[in-house]
Design an enzyme around this catalytic site. Structure first.
Site, PDB file in Angstrom:
ATOM      1  N   LEU A 137       2.920   6.113  -2.628  1.00 37.52           N
ATOM      2  CA  LEU A 137       4.029   6.984  -3.018  1.00 37.52           C
ATOM      3  C   LEU A 137       4.211   7.037  -4.529  1.00 37.52           C
ATOM      4  O   LEU A 137       4.561   8.091  -5.075  1.00 37.52           O
ATOM      5  CB  LEU A 137       5.306   6.574  -2.307  1.00 37.52           C
TER       6      LEU A 137
ATOM      7  N   ILE B 262       0.832  -1.205   0.000  1.00 33.89           N
ATOM      8  CA  ILE B 262       0.000   0.000   0.000  1.00 33.89           C
ATOM      9  C   ILE B 262       0.867   1.255   0.000  1.00 33.89           C
ATOM     10  O   ILE B 262       0.581   2.220  -0.715  1.00 33.89           O
ATOM     11  CB  ILE B 262      -0.997  -0.016   1.169  1.00 33.89           C
ATOM     12  N   CYS B 263       1.955   1.238   0.748  1.00 32.62           N
ATOM     13  CA  CYS B 263       2.866   2.395   0.750  1.00 32.62           C
ATOM     14  C   CYS B 263       3.476   2.605  -0.632  1.00 32.62           C
ATOM     15  O   CYS B 263       3.618   3.735  -1.090  1.00 32.62           O
ATOM     16  CB  CYS B 263       3.961   2.219   1.787  1.00 32.62           C
ATOM     17  N   THR B 264       3.807   1.515  -1.292  1.00 29.32           N
ATOM     18  CA  THR B 264       4.354   1.604  -2.646  1.00 29.32           C
ATOM     19  C   THR B 264       3.337   2.248  -3.579  1.00 29.32           C
ATOM     20  O   THR B 264       3.665   3.167  -4.336  1.00 29.32           O
ATOM     21  CB  THR B 264       4.767   0.208  -3.144  1.00 29.32           C
TER      22      THR B 264
END
Length: 150
Positions: free
Chosen positions: A49, A44-46
């Site tokens: 960002l 999810i962070c990937t």
């Protein structure tokens, strides 16, 4: 005490990608998007960002800067940024002091996915903290907030 809309943004000074130190005061005079994210290399962070990075030119047209902040090391951030080819800095809040100042720590001291928009005078104009962290605020939503500051 939580940092809320209408409050002055808590000051910070953190090491970031590119070997530079980033301070809140460096961005005075134009909008700033602070994207607190839990962990480098997580799915999810990937996605989050990558989404913000692909909208960099849209943020730049509004004279706004995006900064990603998480508790991983500068080495981890450098590798993550390089692999994703991110177009904005990642800052290392390894002691979580900035997370505490912005009240983005969840249970057990883990980062909650959160985003703040700070205006040109250093005042928080938008704040969103997730509970579960399984989703993120879209670039479009953040760009709308920044446009409303013009």
């Amino acid at each position: 005490m939580a940092a809320e809309v209408g409050d002055p943004a808590p000051q910070f000074s953190l090491l970031g990608t590119g070997g530079k130190t980033y301070c809140l005061s460096d961005f005075r005079g134009h909008p700033l998007v602070l994207a607190f994210y839990p962990e480098d290399f997580s799915p999810i962070c990937t996605a989050q960002l990558n989404s913000y990075s692909s909208a960099t030119s849209d943020f730049q047209e509004l004279n706004a800067t995006v900064l990603g902040i998480s508790p991983q090391s500068l080495e981890s951030h450098d590798e993550f940024s390089r692999r994703l080819n991110l177009t904005f800095p990642l800052l290392a809040d390894v002691d979580k002091e900035v997370a505490i100042a912005y009240d983005v720590l969840g249970p057990l001291g883990f980062y909650r996915r959160s985003v703040f928009v700070v205006d040109a005078q250093g005042v928080i104009r938008y704040a969103h903290r997730t509970r579960a962290g399984l989703s993120f605020r879209s670039s479009g939503e953040l760009l709308d907030v920044v446009r409303s500051l013009q």
